[in-house]
Motif scaffolding. Sequence first.
Motif, PDB file in Angstrom:
ATOM      1  N   UNK A 218       0.807  -1.109  -0.098  1.00  0.00           N
ATOM      2  CA  UNK A 218      -0.067   0.098   0.052  1.00  0.00           C
ATOM      3  C   UNK A 218       0.883   1.319   0.066  1.00  0.00           C
ATOM      4  N   UNK A 219       1.982   1.361   0.756  1.00  0.00           N
ATOM      5  CA  UNK A 219       2.687   2.532   0.854  1.00  0.00           C
ATOM      6  C   UNK A 219       3.941   2.604  -0.090  1.00  0.00           C
ATOM      7  N   UNK A 220       3.932   3.693  -0.762  1.00  0.00           N
ATOM      8  CA  UNK A 220       5.146   4.159  -1.373  1.00  0.00           C
ATOM      9  C   UNK A 220       6.037   4.916  -0.372  1.00  0.00           C
ATOM     10  N   UNK A 221       7.485   4.757  -0.113  1.00  0.00           N
ATOM     11  CA  UNK A 221       8.353   5.223   1.028  1.00  0.00           C
ATOM     12  C   UNK A 221       9.783   5.386   0.207  1.00  0.00           C
ATOM     13  N   UNK A 222       9.814   6.832   0.710  1.00  0.00           N
ATOM     14  CA  UNK A 222      11.210   7.333   0.195  1.00  0.00           C
ATOM     15  C   UNK A 222      12.025   7.774   1.310  1.00  0.00           C
TER      16      UNK A 222
ATOM     17  N   UNK B 296       3.695   7.444   1.409  1.00  0.00           N
ATOM     18  CA  UNK B 296       2.543   7.896   0.864  1.00  0.00           C
ATOM     19  C   UNK B 296       1.785   6.588   0.668  1.00  0.00           C
ATOM     20  N   UNK B 297       0.426   6.809   1.135  1.00  0.00           N
ATOM     21  CA  UNK B 297      -0.529   5.628   1.181  1.00  0.00           C
ATOM     22  C   UNK B 297      -1.294   5.725   0.028  1.00  0.00           C
ATOM     23  N   UNK B 298      -1.298   4.808  -0.974  1.00  0.00           N
ATOM     24  CA  UNK B 298      -1.527   4.831  -2.482  1.00  0.00           C
ATOM     25  C   UNK B 298      -3.475   4.885  -2.534  1.00  0.00           C
ATOM     26  N   UNK B 299      -3.810   4.110  -1.715  1.00  0.00           N
ATOM     27  CA  UNK B 299      -5.143   3.918  -1.458  1.00  0.00           C
ATOM     28  C   UNK B 299      -6.162   5.224  -0.959  1.00  0.00           C
ATOM     29  N   UNK B 300      -5.356   6.075  -0.006  1.00  0.00           N
ATOM     30  CA  UNK B 300      -6.059   6.899   0.583  1.00  0.00           C
ATOM     31  C   UNK B 300      -5.576   8.254   0.337  1.00  0.00           C
ATOM     32  N   UNK B 301      -4.340   8.199  -0.449  1.00  0.00           N
ATOM     33  CA  UNK B 301      -3.640   9.479  -0.713  1.00  0.00           C
ATOM     34  C   UNK B 301      -3.103  10.322   0.123  1.00  0.00           C
ATOM     35  N   UNK B 302      -2.927   9.499   1.629  1.00  0.00           N
ATOM     36  CA  UNK B 302      -2.372  10.295   2.697  1.00  0.00           C
ATOM     37  C   UNK B 302      -0.932  10.301   2.682  1.00  0.00           C
ATOM     38  N   UNK B 303      -0.456  11.452   3.162  1.00  0.00           N
ATOM     39  CA  UNK B 303       1.124  11.686   3.200  1.00  0.00           C
ATOM     40  C   UNK B 303       1.722  11.788   4.443  1.00  0.00           C
TER      41      UNK B 303
END
Length: 340
Positions: free
Chosen positions: A213-217, A244-251
């Motif tokens: 679910x998460x993209x992480x930098x 960045x949570x792809x499903x909810x667009x939360x950062x």
Amino acid sequence: MKNKILDDIIKLLLRYEEGKASDVEHDAIDTWDVKMDYTPKTEHDKQQLRKYGVNIWSRLAEQYGFENQKLSKKHSLISFTRIHQLVPLQKVAVVAIILLLVGGTWIISENISPKNEAQNLMTAHVYKTWNTGTNERNSLILPDGTEVHLNAGSRIEIIEDSFNKENREVWLIGEAFFDVTKNPNKIFIIHTGAIQTIVKGTSFNVKAYAELENNVVSVRDGRVEIMKEGRTLGLLTANKELRYKKNSNKVEIIDADWQNAAGWIDGWLVLNGADEKELRLRLQQQFGVEVSIQQGALDGKTIQGAFGIKSSLKEVLDAISSIYTLRYEINENKVMLHPL
């Protein structure tokens, strides 16, 4: 060439549907947004729409470096309705629709000069791709000198004949650590789905597996900008991490030791707030096992832990089971986790 631009769009749609699109093309379809604001009523409107459609394809071709591939005859007379039914890809289908007149007749005709800017852009490009298997890691050097460590089950792609000319762009699926060669005149952009990571010279880890679910930098040093659809999500410096949570667009931006994110380079198994999907992925990468989690054994739980390169599968499972109140079974290359 008759219907040249439209044929290329249809060919792109067909490659996508058949699973043959390159990562660059796949990224374009998933992330590019086009809106048609009006319906042509007069001949002047139709001429303006024609110019608008050619301009859109020019932008797509320039931004993503699409290949120039011809369609077979059976696809060369696809009507307005046929294109609409061809695929459920509304973003790119709209591009094709823009290139048609009401009623399904073509607006791209033989009187378009072969020197048209859009056609000049639609030349074949040379792609370079690196892949790693499920239990494989790899290191590589990009043409600008940037060093990349590629984690298991990952893929990185560049457009080789345009890389490092104006900008430096790569497309990533999976996970990689980048040590970017500094060049203040040429930004370095990593595309991971809808997210772009933009730097001029720094080192950082990017985690962008499709199944997570998460993209992480996570940043080791320097300054990193994360963007989506032209909007800045965060500016990161050393030991900062953006999730960045792809499903909810939360950062979420937090303090985090970059070595936890990049420990995999040295063979460590680092579980940094891993949910059950990431636990499955990491155990498969590290030990080549399939993991089955029974009866919600890890529902609502996130796992923290770091295991050295010499840690065995049994040692890892013993530790996780003890901390998170589980029991496990190992049967050849399969692991089952159960609640106690």
